[in-house]
Design a protein around this motif. Structure first.
Motif, PDB file in Angstrom:
ATOM      1  N   LEU A   1      37.553  40.792  43.760  1.00  0.00           N
ATOM      2  CA  LEU A   1      36.256  40.571  44.397  1.00  0.00           C
ATOM      3  C   LEU A   1      36.323  39.453  45.434  1.00  0.00           C
ATOM      4  CD1 LEU A   1      34.106  40.868  41.166  1.00  0.00           C
ATOM      5  CD2 LEU A   1      34.320  42.578  42.956  1.00  0.00           C
ATOM      6  N   MET A   2      37.070  38.385  45.134  1.00  0.00           N
ATOM      7  CA  MET A   2      37.226  37.303  46.099  1.00  0.00           C
ATOM      8  C   MET A   2      37.930  37.783  47.361  1.00  0.00           C
ATOM      9  SD  MET A   2      38.133  34.102  43.550  1.00  0.00           S
ATOM     10  CE  MET A   2      38.360  32.888  44.868  1.00  0.00           C
ATOM     11  N   SER A   3      38.968  38.577  47.191  1.00  0.00           N
ATOM     12  CA  SER A   3      39.692  39.118  48.344  1.00  0.00           C
ATOM     13  C   SER A   3      38.776  39.965  49.218  1.00  0.00           C
ATOM     14  CB  SER A   3      40.886  39.952  47.882  1.00  0.00           C
ATOM     15  OG  SER A   3      41.876  39.157  47.286  1.00  0.00           O
ATOM     16  N   ALA A   4      37.957  40.800  48.578  1.00  0.00           N
ATOM     17  CA  ALA A   4      37.050  41.663  49.326  1.00  0.00           C
ATOM     18  C   ALA A   4      36.023  40.856  50.112  1.00  0.00           C
ATOM     19  CB  ALA A   4      36.346  42.622  48.374  1.00  0.00           C
ATOM     20  N   CYS A   5      35.702  39.665  49.625  1.00  0.00           N
ATOM     21  CA  CYS A   5      34.717  38.806  50.298  1.00  0.00           C
ATOM     22  C   CYS A   5      35.368  37.816  51.264  1.00  0.00           C
ATOM     23  CB  CYS A   5      33.885  38.059  49.261  1.00  0.00           C
ATOM     24  SG  CYS A   5      32.820  39.141  48.267  1.00  0.00           S
ATOM     25  N   GLY A   6      36.679  37.916  51.439  1.00  0.00           N
ATOM     26  CA  GLY A   6      37.366  37.099  52.424  1.00  0.00           C
ATOM     27  C   GLY A   6      37.819  35.731  51.948  1.00  0.00           C
ATOM     28  N   PHE A   7      37.859  35.527  50.636  1.00  0.00           N
ATOM     29  CA  PHE A   7      38.294  34.241  50.093  1.00  0.00           C
ATOM     30  C   PHE A   7      39.703  34.354  49.518  1.00  0.00           C
ATOM     31  CE2 PHE A   7      33.640  34.040  49.661  1.00  0.00           C
ATOM     32  CZ  PHE A   7      33.378  32.860  50.340  1.00  0.00           C
ATOM     33  N   PRO A   8      40.520  33.311  49.664  1.00  0.00           N
ATOM     34  CA  PRO A   8      41.833  33.321  49.009  1.00  0.00           C
ATOM     35  C   PRO A   8      41.660  33.384  47.492  1.00  0.00           C
ATOM     36  CG  PRO A   8      41.632  31.480  50.563  1.00  0.00           C
ATOM     37  CD  PRO A   8      40.273  32.064  50.405  1.00  0.00           C
TER      38      PRO A   8
END
Length: 304
Positions: free
Chosen positions: A235-242
């Protein structure tokens, strides 16, 4: 003491906090964006986990549901051809029936939670983040699905393209949440999913502005490049966060004063946007939960 909570990692921290702070002095503001209706009744998974923790009923082997619960109703419904989205135990279902009955008669989710807390003998203050209906929706190549359909139904396997919280634009913290925050200076963001557990709380209208005036410490749910549990990484990756403790700090942004990262974490402290402290965050026992809670409480002295 105020704690922002999802349904798994943060209750482990609260387990330790309760051995240091009287229940009467603990307020937990809980995510409700994963709530879902099952067989006509509202299930609020994160709220119920916190309720069961404080009432001594929580199944701490799974960190959801009630220990030694039975599943006769669920099995009977299966025989009738009804496969529920969430597997509810019989006593767990009673909580949902009680809540839903109150709300069908006009009670807000906050009022229903207060009635449940009283009925269960809970002395802590447990507050849903808002009374409006909000839903975490996951966009996948197969289409949009509710978080519960993604995580429970599809076991978190679909590719995540986007995460949206429907209804959040009209949602606001309840008066009870605002009053609790105004009365307290110290806030702990527990080690829950930054996107779908803590994210909806922070997305409420005015919440970040309130927290910006507080002393806020977060505990990272990520060690290295992997979440301790759950789908936070995807989910973090999909939202642009490392996918890292630094990424979690970026999710929380400028409301954060200190991030507690695991002592085994590989992220360089110079990469963080805030002050970083190290501790063992793997709460595999009551003693480790107590140690992490004690360490975190002590850090508030370092915030000016």
């Amino acid at each position: 003491m105020i704690v922002l909570s999802g349904g798994t990692g943060t209750p482990k921290l609260i387990r330790g906090l309760r051995r240091l702070v009287p229940d009467e002095e603990i307020t937990v503001i809980v995510n409700t964006a994963e709530d879902i209706t099952v067989s006509g009744n509202l299930v609020s998974p994160d709220l119920d986990t916190v309720l069961y923790l404080f009432s001594g009923q929580l199944d701490v082997a799974k960190w959801w549901g009630i220990k030694n619960d039975t599943f006769h109703t669920n099995k009977a419904l299966q025989k009738l051809g009804i496969n529920e989205k969430l597997m509810l135990g019989d006593t767990d279902r009673a909580t949902c029936i009680f809540r839903s009955g109150l709300m069908r008669n006009g009670a807000s989710l906050t009022e229903a939670t207060q009635r449940l807390s009283s009925a269960l003998g809970i002395k802590a203050t447990i507050l849903p983040m808002c009374d409006e209906k909000v839903d975490t929706m996951i966009k996948t190549p197969q289409g949009h699905m509710h978080f519960q359909d993604f995580w429970v139904g599809a076991r978190g396997e679909p590719v995540v393209l986007e995460v949206k919280i429907t209804g959040i634009g009209k949602a606001k913290p309840t008066k009870e949440v605002v009053d609790a925050l105004e009365a307290q200076e110290n806030v702990i963001i527990g080690p829950s999913n930054p996107i779908t557990s803590i994210g909806p709380i922070l997305a409420l209208k005015g919440m970040r502005e309130i927290l910006a005036k507080k002393k806020v410490i977060a505990i990272s749910p990520i060690i290295g490049n992997s979440p301790v549990s759950g789908p936070a990484g995807k989910l973090m990756s999909a939202c642009g966060f490392p996918v890292s403790s630094r990424g979690a700090a970026e999710c929380y942004g400028d409301i954060l004063d200190i991030m507690v990262s695991d002592e085994r974490d590989t992220v360089d402290e110079k990469d963080f946007p805030v002050s970083v402290k190290r501790c063992d965050t793997m709460m595999t026992s009551v003693g480790k939960s107590v140690a992490l809670a004690k360490y975190t409480i002590g850090l508030f002295r370092d915030i000016r």
